[in-house]
Scaffold this active site. Structure first.
Site, PDB file in Angstrom:
ATOM      1  N   TYR A 123       0.808  -1.224   0.000  1.00 15.20           N
ATOM      2  CA  TYR A 123       0.000   0.000   0.000  1.00 15.20           C
ATOM      3  C   TYR A 123       0.842   1.274   0.000  1.00 15.20           C
ATOM      4  O   TYR A 123       0.294   2.363   0.069  1.00 15.20           O
ATOM      5  CB  TYR A 123      -0.945  -0.007   1.208  1.00 15.20           C
ATOM      6  CG  TYR A 123      -2.074  -0.995   1.048  1.00 15.20           C
ATOM      7  CD1 TYR A 123      -1.809  -2.339   0.865  1.00 15.20           C
ATOM      8  CD2 TYR A 123      -3.391  -0.589   1.079  1.00 15.20           C
ATOM      9  CE1 TYR A 123      -2.826  -3.261   0.711  1.00 15.20           C
ATOM     10  CE2 TYR A 123      -4.424  -1.499   0.933  1.00 15.20           C
ATOM     11  CZ  TYR A 123      -4.136  -2.835   0.743  1.00 15.20           C
ATOM     12  OH  TYR A 123      -5.152  -3.735   0.597  1.00 15.20           O
ATOM     13  N   LYS A 175       3.038 -14.978   4.574  1.00 16.24           N
ATOM     14  CA  LYS A 175       3.184 -15.821   3.376  1.00 16.24           C
ATOM     15  C   LYS A 175       4.683 -16.014   3.159  1.00 16.24           C
ATOM     16  O   LYS A 175       5.212 -15.828   2.053  1.00 16.24           O
ATOM     17  CB  LYS A 175       2.505 -15.114   2.187  1.00 16.24           C
ATOM     18  CG  LYS A 175       2.433 -15.920   0.911  1.00 16.24           C
ATOM     19  CD  LYS A 175       1.364 -16.982   0.920  1.00 16.24           C
ATOM     20  CE  LYS A 175       1.447 -17.833  -0.335  1.00 16.24           C
ATOM     21  NZ  LYS A 175       0.522 -18.980  -0.324  1.00 16.24           N
ATOM     22  N   ASP A 208      -3.277 -18.079   3.211  1.00 16.00           N
ATOM     23  CA  ASP A 208      -4.334 -18.796   2.483  1.00 16.00           C
ATOM     24  C   ASP A 208      -4.995 -19.841   3.383  1.00 16.00           C
ATOM     25  O   ASP A 208      -6.223 -20.017   3.372  1.00 16.00           O
ATOM     26  CB  ASP A 208      -3.827 -19.411   1.172  1.00 16.00           C
ATOM     27  CG  ASP A 208      -2.409 -19.934   1.260  1.00 16.00           C
ATOM     28  OD1 ASP A 208      -1.657 -19.479   2.136  1.00 16.00           O
ATOM     29  OD2 ASP A 208      -2.043 -20.813   0.470  1.00 16.00           O
ATOM     30  N   ASP A 232      -6.222  -6.335   5.218  1.00 14.89           N
ATOM     31  CA  ASP A 232      -7.349  -5.703   4.527  1.00 14.89           C
ATOM     32  C   ASP A 232      -8.361  -6.782   4.125  1.00 14.89           C
ATOM     33  O   ASP A 232      -9.573  -6.656   4.354  1.00 14.89           O
ATOM     34  CB  ASP A 232      -6.793  -4.990   3.280  1.00 14.89           C
ATOM     35  CG  ASP A 232      -7.805  -4.046   2.668  1.00 14.89           C
ATOM     36  OD1 ASP A 232      -8.898  -3.892   3.234  1.00 14.89           O
ATOM     37  OD2 ASP A 232      -7.488  -3.467   1.612  1.00 14.89           O
TER      38      ASP A 232
END
Ligand code: NAD
Length: 336
Positions: A123, A175, A208, A232
């Site tokens: 972002y 991740k 995930d 988010d």
């Protein structure tokens, strides 16, 4: 004289749900002194600026705000309100608690808090196109910026939050198996900091898998901390597990200020009809009360809200009733 708080009524349903919230907080004896200021379209109409200096100056003074949803005007020349607020006050932690209010649904025992890093990651806006041949947009590149200092302060914030809110576990979401540097740094720092808090359990989950676990067994989680993009996405997923955006409050917290808000937008489709559900802003108001050490009043407001919703009679139509915003607000005040 109460604690000064900047009140931004906002656009669309904002003025009606924030005034409902102020009525309830005052009925609960909240010791707050409101300084009402404009932002969004209301401020454009008055000052041709969606975030006027008077509003920023007020927050600089109070370091606290309760904000209704804002419409960011589309078009050149207007800055994004949320980005400007986040930058000005360095609001690095986005805190989104979610718990089951209405029982008998799919999930009865969710009680978790998602803490999202608010300033880094993808972002930061470092992106560009690369021209190849005749195509000016043949390739798009984006750079995620993750800093050790940024990871430290958000993870530490999550553990401190867990301590002060009597929570038992912090889950680091990452991740790092694929994004070995960016997500890897977050995970390394997170594990290091976890060692300093030996009475709070810590685990880590790949994002995930987390998305799936939240749908299958959300009751397993307590405090979740993660980087900007993952936060988010997961925070909206979590709102969906507990009845949607109408019941979702959020806080943006930094060292120089704290801004509490509803997670939903201005709901233009129902604005002006007097039927909006004020619960998200009311719950944001409860977070504000806790933040300023008025936790007992927050507890009373929260239980009056929960009882009113569970009774199911005088609730707004998104909660299955026919009550107006004002009737729902009156019902909560009667239970205080
Ligand atoms: P929205 O959240 O305003 O509305 C989505 C749907 O949810 C609509 O059907 C709406 O009627 C319903 N809804 C939302 N809040 C409700 C409430 N309290 N009670 C009952 N129903 C409710 O999302 P949108 O339509 O995508 O966005 C509208 C505007 O809000 C846009 O201008 C957007 O930029 C702005 N927005 C602002 C914020 C913010 O200030 N934090 C957040 C999201 C969107």
């Amino acid at each position: 004289m109460g604690i000064p708080v900047t009140l931004i009524p906002g656009d669309g349903i904002g003025p009606s749900i924030t005034s409902a919230t102020v009525r309830i907080l005052e009925a609960a004896g909240a010791d707050l002194a409101w300084d009402s200021q404009l932002a969004g379209m209301a401020a454009v109409a008055r000052y041709n600026d969606p975030l006027p200096d008077a509003t920023l100056d007020s927050i600089k003074r109070t370091r606290l705000a309760l904000k209704g949803p804002l419409e960011t005007p589309v078009g050149q020349g207007f800055r994004s309100i949320n980005v400007a607020l986040r930058k000005t006050f360095d609001l690095f932690a986005n805190v989104r608690p979610a718990y089951s209010i209405v029982h008998g649904g799919r999930f009865d025992d969710i009680d978790l808090v998602l803490i999202r890093e608010n300033t880094e990651g993808l972002y930061v806006g470092v992106e560009h196109y690369v021209k190849v041949g005749d195509d000016p947009k043949a390739v798009a590149e984006s750079t995620a910026i993750i800093t050790r200092a940024g990871c430290e302060r958000i993870v530490r914030y999550a553990f401190e939050y867990a301590m002060t809110h009597n929570r038992k576990k912090v889950t680091l979401v990452h991740k790092a198996n694929i994004l070995k540097n960016t997500s890897g740094l977050f995970l390394d720092v997170g594990r290091q900091i976890a060692r300093e808090y030996d009475h709070i359990a810590c685990d880590d989950v790949i994002v995930d898998a987390m998305a799936m676990n939240l749908v299958l067994r959300p009751e397993k989680y307590d405090v979740i901390v993660t980087t900007n993009l993952f936060g988010d996405i997961l925070s909206d997923e979590i709102s969906g597990l507990v009845g949607g955006l109408g019941l979702a409050p959020g806080a943006n917290i930094g060292l120089n200020g704290a801004i509490f808000e509803a997670v939903h937008g201005t709901a233009p489709d129902i604005a002006g009809k007097g039927v909006a559900n004020p619960s998200s802003v009311i719950l944001a108001g409860c977070m504000l009360l806790e933040h300023v050490g008025q936790g007992e009043r927050a507890r009373r407001v929260r239980s009056a809200l929960e009882e009113t919703i569970r009774a199911g009679k005088r609730v707004t139509r998104d909660l299955g009733g026919t009550a107006s915003t004002d009737e729902f607000t009156d019902a909560i005040i009667e239970r205080l």
